[in-house]
Design an enzyme around this catalytic site. Structure first.
Site, PDB file in Angstrom:
ATOM      1  CG  HIS A  39     -11.830  -2.408  10.851  1.00  0.00           C
ATOM      2  ND1 HIS A  39     -12.820  -3.341  10.615  1.00  0.00           N
ATOM      3  CD2 HIS A  39     -12.266  -1.251  10.270  1.00  0.00           C
ATOM      4  CE1 HIS A  39     -13.795  -2.764   9.914  1.00  0.00           C
ATOM      5  NE2 HIS A  39     -13.482  -1.494   9.694  1.00  0.00           N
ATOM      6  CG  ASP A  46     -19.461   2.778   8.977  1.00  0.00           C
ATOM      7  OD1 ASP A  46     -18.334   2.971   8.465  1.00  0.00           O
ATOM      8  OD2 ASP A  46     -19.750   1.736   9.601  1.00  0.00           O
TER       9      ASP A  46
HETATM   10 ZN   LIG Z   1     -18.185   0.647  10.545  1.00  0.00          ZN
HETATM   11 ZN   LIG Z   2     -14.892   0.119   9.406  1.00  0.00          ZN
END
Ligand SMILES: [Zn+2]
Ligand SMILES: [Zn+2]
Length: 304
Positions: A137, A64
């Site tokens: 992340h 994404d």
């Molecule tokens: Zn993302």
């Molecule tokens: Zn991500």
């Protein structure tokens, strides 16, 4: 410094929001932060010319955030682009771009320069600098801080008149940093009529992240922070487990970091109506927006 929220959703596109991409206009240049699938179509509906993009900064390699790159670059080639395009990202971006540009029969008509950045690295350009910081992340991910070069100090017109400088082109020359010679041979330096240089504007884009100190440090005192706000408060734990933040966590981080304006992005496709996220964030940081796709915001000049 003008920002266009090209895609404000996270994970996968929804009828309301495309996946992540932010365009930043600085002077005649356009910088793109991330380029999720469908970004080029979004750009066609926006005020940004996709041919003017000079640099793209990729936060990480979840689809994404980068799957729009091959399509965008192919369209640039079909439109006869000649200017080089620079792409920056975490370690692995060189290999990734090699794969993406090797798809099908595509041959770029221009140079695509790809550079891997080290965490904390700062790159200087003509009008601005870009600093990256490691976000928190599930995979290596960068936040980026874009800082305009300092602006010249305030022009002191009264002082200029006192020095006998004729009003007109000499004023603009002094304002742009050139010295001026008066008819009597006296030389006036810009420092004699300009105040101290003024800070340029600073924008920070978090990439995908749960709240973390390094993004907070990068965002300290910035004019606009564009932060991951994947979920509402009731889904915060789950969001954090997957390396994302809730809207209220983004607001708390912005508040603590002295951020002037916060924009909430990477909204989960589960929220057809994201108003509750904005409400939760505004209760903590009053100067907070939750942009729709293609919304635009001008980062205001600071007063000092
Ligand atoms: Zn993302
Ligand atoms: Zn991500």
């Amino acid at each position: 410094m003008h920002v266009v929220f090209v895609g404000t959703g996270g994970s996968w596109p929804s009828p309301e929001r495309n996946v992540t991409s932010v365009a930043v206009r600085i002077g005649p240049e356009v910088i793109l932060l991330d380029c999720g699938e469908g970004t080029q179509r979004q750009l066609m509906s926006s005020s940004v010319s996709f041919m003017k993009i000079s640099r793209i900064f990729v936060s990480h390699f979840h689809g994404d955030h980068f799957l729009g790159l091959p399509g965008l670059i192919q369209s640039m080639a079909l439109n006869d682009r000649k200017e080089p395009l620079e792409i920056y990202g975490p370690a692995g971006i060189v290999e990734l771009m090699k794969s993406l540009l090797g798809l099908g029969y595509f041959k770029p008509t221009f140079e695509v320069c790809v550079e891997e950045l080290e965490p904390g690295e700062r790159v200087e350009f003509e009008r601005y600098s870009v600093t990256c910081a490691l976000a928190d992340h599930s995979v290596p991910c960068y936040a980026y801080g874009i800082e305009e070069s300092p602006r010249p100090g305030k022009f002191n017109k009264a002082r200029a008149m006192e020095l006998g400088i004729p009003e007109g082109p000499s004023f603009s020359r002094l304002q742009s940093g050139e010295s001026v010679t008066l008819p009597d041979g006296k030389v006036v330096e810009p420092s004699m009529v300009l105040g101290a240089p003024r800070k340029g504007r600073k924008l920070v884009f978090s990439g995908d992240t749960k709240p973390c100190d390094s993004v907070s440090a990068l965002a300290s005192g910035c004019d606009l922070l564009i932060h991951d706000a994947t979920a509402a408060a009731d889904n915060e734990d789950k969001a954090n487990t997957y390396g994302h933040a809730s809207a209220r966590q983004a607001a708390a981080l912005a508040m603590n970091a002295g951020v002037r304006m916060l924009a909430l992005v990477h909204i989960s496709p589960r929220y057809e109506d994201a108003a509750p996220l904005l409400e939760e964030a505004k209760a903590i940081h009053p100067n907070c927006i939750l942009p729709k796709d293609l919304d635009e915001v001008e980062v205001p000049l600071s007063q000092d």
